[in-house]
Write an enzyme that holds these catalytic residues in place. Structure first.
Site, PDB file in Angstrom:
ATOM      1  N   ALA A   1       5.981 -18.825 -23.483  1.00 25.30           N
ATOM      2  CA  ALA A   1       6.886 -17.721 -23.812  1.00 25.30           C
ATOM      3  C   ALA A   1       6.514 -16.467 -23.034  1.00 25.30           C
ATOM      4  CB  ALA A   1       6.851 -17.446 -25.315  1.00 25.30           C
ATOM      5  N   ASP A   2       5.226 -16.194 -22.909  1.00 27.06           N
ATOM      6  CA  ASP A   2       4.786 -15.032 -22.134  1.00 27.06           C
ATOM      7  C   ASP A   2       5.204 -15.163 -20.674  1.00 27.06           C
ATOM      8  OD1 ASP A   2       3.243 -13.186 -23.857  1.00 27.06           O
ATOM      9  OD2 ASP A   2       2.020 -14.955 -24.234  1.00 27.06           O
ATOM     10  N   VAL A   3       4.960 -16.331 -20.097  1.00 30.76           N
ATOM     11  CA  VAL A   3       5.294 -16.535 -18.687  1.00 30.76           C
ATOM     12  C   VAL A   3       6.808 -16.512 -18.487  1.00 30.76           C
ATOM     13  CG1 VAL A   3       5.129 -18.135 -16.739  1.00 30.76           C
ATOM     14  CG2 VAL A   3       3.160 -17.803 -18.250  1.00 30.76           C
TER      15      VAL A   3
END
Length: 397
Positions: free
Chosen positions: A164-166
């Site tokens: 999700a961060d990437v």
């Protein structure tokens, strides 16, 4: 360098925001990372206690680092003065925090009308969850990503990596560069609102489309595709292999290679739809064939037939693969204060070539005096006065 001449003021911390800045730095932008004096980005201390870690280096490579206390009026003024000389600002505070600090989009726009300002949060700037802290695992759970991940008889499973961060970083990176292009053509800045929940859900276009078309929620299928078969992982005599077919011609070729034309003629397995409807029987027959040879043998045999095939690696094997080595996907950086650090570089190639070869991460406040002197014209007396009040911090070896 694709982004040479672009200056980025990176107010973000931890992962998604810093990764955007790192990639932009790798592509030639002058990225100035702003951290709080004393401690800096929390990523400096996760998995380490020296103020430098491999993760911090990876997410902050190629940046200049300054330490400024934005909570103090003079610190805020420094940020606004730097914003006036920047093209992009990246921040990932909770909604409302930058307004309290006086460095929100409207405040920055007042001094730099054509700024491209990107905010990255867990849930967006508005809505019932806007004030909640959002992290990778939370976004993966709420987006349905975990519901699709895992074996059929297991509960929802967290996939490896900070997906999700990437995803949010990649979303912000694309939007920022599109906004810079628009600014170049029209002279206008932009405000970009990116969040982890939407970015994680954005990784699932096929399941979402199929869900709304069928009205049926997708099931956890483990290592098999919901729409094609073969399109799954098989156990070989010494490991695992993934085989994916996409055409009737490939199905014939596979059966010929397996020496099982009876399977090709079997009405239960004639088409992809037939094989999906009779998957258990089909899978049992395929399992018997694939178990007869090694992973390397199947990769060689099926690649020769232009059938998509690949080994399933344990993590260390990934970096020994000849194609991974050839593409130079892992770069080695000599990070002062930490030593040799291996990290992922840019996942693409280009002509002309872009990408800094040996970018390093800054120590906390390493470039504070340099940046404030060169960009804002501060003299030694002003820098010493700001240092004495802990408004800024300069790294000293």
């Amino acid at each position: 360098m694709f982004l040479e001449g672009i200056r980025v003021l990176d107010l973000s911390r931890i992962l998604a925001g810093p990764l955007v800045g790192a990639v932009m730095a790798e592509m030639g932008a002058d990225v100035i990372k702003v951290e709080r004096p004393g401690r800096g980005d929390d990523m400096r201390w996760l998995r380490g206690n020296t103020g430098l870690t491999a993760s911090f280096t990876s997410f902050n490579r190629g940046k200049r680092g300054i330490a400024v206390d934005m909570g103090k009026p003079e610190g805020r003024d420094i940020i606004l003065a730097l914003a006036k000389k920047s093209d992009v600002i990246i921040e990932n505070f909770l909604p409302g925090a930058t307004a309290k600090l006086g460095v929100d989009y409207q405040s920055v726009k007042a001094v730099k009308p054509d700024i491209v300002y990107a905010s990255i949060t867990g849930f967006g700037q508005t809505g019932p969850y806007a004030r909640r802290g959002g992290y990778n695992s939370v976004a993966l759970g709420m987006s349905g990503f975990m519901a699709l991940t895992g074996m059929p008889d297991h509960p929802p499973t967290r996939p490896g990596g900070s997906l999700a961060d990437v995803a949010a970083a990649n979303t912000a990176l694309g939007a920022i560069n599109a906004a810079l292009l628009r600014r170049e053509r029209q002279g206008e800045g932009a405000y970009i609102d990116v969040n982890l929940l939407a970015s994680a859900l954005g990784l699932l276009p096929d399941p979402v489309a199929n869900y709304y078309e069928s009205g049926k929620p997708p099931k956890r299928l483990g290592n098999r595709s919901p729409s094609v078969t073969p399109g799954e992982v098989y156990e070989t005599s010494d490991g695992l292999v993934t085989i994916v077919l996409t055409s009737p011609a490939q199905w014939r070729k596979l059966c010929e290679e397996l020496g099982d034309m009876e399977m090709f003629e079997d009405s239960r397995f004639k088409t992809n739809g037939d094989r999906l409807r009779n998957f258990d029987a089909f899978r049992a027959r395929m399992d018997a064939h694939i178990a007869e040879a090694t992973t390397a043998e199947w990769v060689e045999r099926l690649s020769r037939l232009a059938i998509a095939v690949g080994p399933v690696y344990e993590f260390p094997q990934v970096f020994e693969d000849p194609q991974v080595v050839h593409l130079e996907l892992v770069k080695t950086v000599e990070q002062p204060g930490l030593g040799e650090v291996k990290m992922l570089g840019l996942p693409f190639r280009s002509m002309p070539e872009t990408g800094v070869k040996n970018s390093i991460a800054p120590r906390l406040g390493e470039h504070t005096h340099e940046v404030l002197r060169d960009l804002l014209g501060m003299d030694a007396q002003a820098l010493d006065r700001l240092g004495a009040t802990r408004t800024i911090e300069q790294y000293t070896r």
